[in-house]
Write a protein that holds these residues in place. Structure first.
Motif, mmCIF file in Angstrom:
data_model
loop_
_atom_site.group_PDB
_atom_site.id
_atom_site.type_symbol
_atom_site.label_atom_id
_atom_site.label_comp_id
_atom_site.label_asym_id
_atom_site.label_seq_id
_atom_site.Cartn_x
_atom_site.Cartn_y
_atom_site.Cartn_z
ATOM 1 N N ASN A 230 40.545 48.278 28.884
ATOM 2 C CA ASN A 230 40.661 47.549 30.124
ATOM 3 C C ASN A 230 40.263 46.074 30.295
ATOM 4 O O ASN A 230 39.968 45.518 31.291
ATOM 5 N N GLY A 232 42.405 43.877 29.285
ATOM 6 C CA GLY A 232 43.470 43.117 29.533
ATOM 7 C C GLY A 232 44.312 43.015 28.191
ATOM 8 O O GLY A 232 45.328 42.018 28.444
ATOM 9 N N LYS A 233 44.350 43.749 27.346
ATOM 10 C CA LYS A 233 45.219 43.602 26.047
ATOM 11 C C LYS A 233 46.519 43.553 26.613
ATOM 12 O O LYS A 233 47.545 42.741 26.015
ATOM 13 N N SER A 234 46.821 44.713 27.322
ATOM 14 C CA SER A 234 48.190 44.908 27.583
ATOM 15 C C SER A 234 48.746 43.986 28.392
ATOM 16 O O SER A 234 49.892 43.362 28.295
ATOM 17 N N SER A 235 47.844 43.437 29.347
ATOM 18 C CA SER A 235 48.243 42.193 30.257
ATOM 19 C C SER A 235 48.673 40.960 29.520
ATOM 20 O O SER A 235 49.466 40.336 29.665
ATOM 21 N N LYS A 280 51.014 50.341 27.188
ATOM 22 C CA LYS A 280 51.261 51.719 27.787
ATOM 23 C C LYS A 280 51.509 51.250 29.308
ATOM 24 O O LYS A 280 51.264 50.068 29.610
ATOM 25 N N ASP A 337 39.805 34.260 36.326
ATOM 26 C CA ASP A 337 40.038 34.149 37.779
ATOM 27 C C ASP A 337 38.961 34.933 38.568
ATOM 28 O O ASP A 337 38.815 34.618 39.683
ATOM 29 N N ALA A 358 45.286 36.917 32.043
ATOM 30 C CA ALA A 358 46.457 37.370 31.861
ATOM 31 C C ALA A 358 47.274 37.545 33.042
ATOM 32 O O ALA A 358 48.429 37.409 33.094
HETATM 33 P P1 GDP Z 1 43.857 47.179 28.282
HETATM 34 O O1 GDP Z 1 43.408 48.548 28.383
HETATM 35 O O2 GDP Z 1 42.975 46.050 27.498
HETATM 36 O O3 GDP Z 1 45.555 47.018 27.712
HETATM 37 O O4 GDP Z 1 43.867 46.237 29.552
HETATM 38 P P2 GDP Z 1 45.037 46.025 30.653
HETATM 39 O O5 GDP Z 1 46.074 44.961 30.142
HETATM 40 O O6 GDP Z 1 45.742 47.436 30.826
HETATM 41 O O7 GDP Z 1 44.368 45.436 31.986
HETATM 42 C C1 GDP Z 1 43.226 46.469 32.590
HETATM 43 C C2 GDP Z 1 43.074 46.158 34.197
HETATM 44 O O8 GDP Z 1 42.628 44.758 34.095
HETATM 45 C C3 GDP Z 1 44.479 46.125 34.652
HETATM 46 O O9 GDP Z 1 43.976 46.698 35.889
HETATM 47 C C4 GDP Z 1 44.843 44.764 34.883
HETATM 48 O O10 GDP Z 1 45.494 44.405 36.108
HETATM 49 C C5 GDP Z 1 43.472 44.026 34.887
HETATM 50 N N1 GDP Z 1 43.488 42.573 34.413
HETATM 51 C C6 GDP Z 1 44.192 42.440 33.252
HETATM 52 N N2 GDP Z 1 43.897 40.884 32.990
HETATM 53 C C7 GDP Z 1 43.315 40.302 34.141
HETATM 54 C C8 GDP Z 1 43.163 39.079 34.390
HETATM 55 O O11 GDP Z 1 43.100 38.005 33.712
HETATM 56 N N3 GDP Z 1 42.389 39.035 35.780
HETATM 57 C C9 GDP Z 1 42.197 40.017 36.607
HETATM 58 N N4 GDP Z 1 41.556 39.746 37.647
HETATM 59 N N5 GDP Z 1 42.610 41.348 36.213
HETATM 60 C C10 GDP Z 1 43.058 41.434 35.050
#
Ligand code: GDP
Length: 456
Positions: A230, A232-235, A280, A337, A358
């Protein structure tokens, strides 16, 4: 040099607008004259060099194709031999038929790379240039193509020849001392030549060290995005893909069941490690966690370590942080942000932090620049560092040269006899000549006699 006349289809197999059958060798025009009737009714042997000629290909009385034939006469051609290129209608069968006819009329089928090999054997290209041709054909990104073009222009050859010239100067001096001891040269190698030798060694060291970069540019840099769930890797991956409007190429990963994807950042290929786990969908339960991140760290050349800047540093973050190797990581503070909570003051292992969002696509440009700089340091544009080797053959030959030069310094330090220096100099020259594909002992003799007036 005299060789058989060779022929091959030079365009990709399959259907296309045109298919080219290429011939090279003394008999190219003779063979053409047996099968080609130009519209101009000219005798084929009278066709001028660098012309394109319209006409028809016949097998006896049977019309095979309507063609355009380019004629390029030696020596100013790719192979330095007479070259004929028959532009056929691009069907597989027609092009194949024309090739068979050319072979029936006296040409030999070309081996892979044989035209370029002839260019080398006939002295038009040195080995580094011939290798650059192959790299150009296989080049997948702008940056790797520009490196190959530099080598095709002869940049590496020129550098090697420059180094050889210095070594030949030293060798000439050493050989005179050895051959004419009565001349009474008491200083074995003059100081300015010693300095030159050090410069040669430094240049070669830089070239050898550039190989890792070169390899990354040519083959891609293994990149892992790591961090606890969570952050934000995928984002982040999606942001990069959006930014680059990347065409993602999926390839089978090195380990079973993984998919690697290649994305192109500013002309450099990044091979993303295990994106299957990162890309994912929201409702998938599986998430890249700490253990998997730690495993990916080992494989990668470049690590993007992602932290959530809106949260405190946690034990999970720490566990990944502890496994990171300092020199291959770029730290990413995501979610800027939101209100900032994370304190990175003590995370000194990470030398470079980039702040991004991201979600809102902030800072992605800066990150891409940083990735580019990670591979090609900024000072790459100054000329001394511009030359990057991408070929393992060059690397190992240069390593041999370096070793020989180190031996020379050792001989000098230990006060060993001059003969030893001569041997190592010869080895150094030989291994340099291996790079460009020449033979050096003749060169050495020529150089001694042209540069030294021994009778004086
Ligand atoms: P991962 O588990 O590391 O791949 O994380 P995800 O990319 O799935 O992101 C986890 C959560 O964080 C999601 O609900 C995204 O929308 C949120 N998220 C990712 N990047 C950002 C960001 O830059 N700002 C905010 N506010 N939320 C983010």
């Amino acid at each position: 040099m005299m060789f058989d006349t060779i022929a091959a289809i030079s365009t990709p197999r399959g259907e296309g607008g045109i298919g080219i059958v290429r011939l090279s060798g003394d008999e190219s025009l003779g063979i053409l004259s047996k099968i080609f009737k130009p519209k101009s009714k000219k005798d084929v042997k009278d066709i001028k060099s660098y012309t394109i000629n319209y006409g028809h290909i016949y097998d006896g009385d049977e019309l095979i194709d309507e063609v355009l034939v380019s004629v390029m006469k030696a020596p100013n051609t790719y192979t330095r031999e007479d070259i004929v290129e028959i532009n056929c209608h691009g069907g597989y069968l027609i092009t194949q038929k024309v090739l068979e006819l050319v072979l029936k009329s006296g040409a030999k089928i070309a081996e892979p790379g044989e035209f370029t090999r002839r260019a080398f054997l006939n002295g038009r290209l040195d080995l580094t240039q011939a290798e650059a041709v192959i790299d150009l054909i296989h080049g997948k990104t702008d940056k790797s193509i520009s490196l190959s073009l530099n080598n095709l222009r002869g940049d590496l050859r020129d550098q090697i020849n420059h180094l050889k010239k210095i070594l030949l100067d030293v060798a000439a001096h050493v050989n005179v001392v050895l051959d004419y001891p009565e001349e009474g040269v008491d200083e074995p190698i003059p100081e300015h030549l010693i300095i030159e030798l050090h410069n040669v060694k430094d240049t070669i060291t830089k070239l050898v060290e550039s190989y890792d970069k070169g390899k990354m540019i040519k083959e891609g840099i293994k990149t892992a995005i790591v961090g606890k769930p969570n952050v934000g890797k995928s984002s982040l991956l999606n942001s990069i893909l959006r930014e680059e409007r990347a065409i993602v190429t999926s390839i089978a990963g090195t380990t079973r069941d993984t998919i690697e994807e290649i994305i192109n950042i500013k002309g450099i290929p990044l091979i993303m490690v295990d994106t299957a786990g990162i890309r994912k969908t929201q409702d998938e339960v599986e998430n890249i966690g700490v253990q998997k991140s730690k495993k990916m760290l080992k494989e990668a050349d470049l690590v993007l370590f992602v932290l959530d800047s809106s949260r405190d540093f946690s034990d999970e973050d720490r566990e990944i942080y502890d496994s990171i190797e300092s020199e291959k990581v770029i730290g990413i503070l995501n979610k800027i942000d939101m209100e900032k909570k994370l304190d990175i003051t003590n995370l000194t292992k990470v030398k470079k932090w980039i702040e991004i969002s991201a979600l809102e696509n902030i800072g992605i440009d800066t990150l891409e620049n940083e990735i580019y700089n990670f591979i090609l340091s900024e000072n790459i544009e100054d000329s001394s560092e511009k030359l990057i080797i991408t070929n393992i053959r060059h690397k190992s030959a240069l390593e041999k040269t370096k070793k020989s030069i180190e031996n020379i310094f050792e001989t000098i330090d230990m006060g060993y006899p001059m003969d030893l220096i001569a041997v190592d100099l010869n080895d150094a020259l030989d291994s340099l000549s291996e790079v460009t594909g020449e033979i050096s002992s003749e060169d050495l003799l020529d150089h001694i006699f042209s540069n030294f007036c021994v009778g004086k």
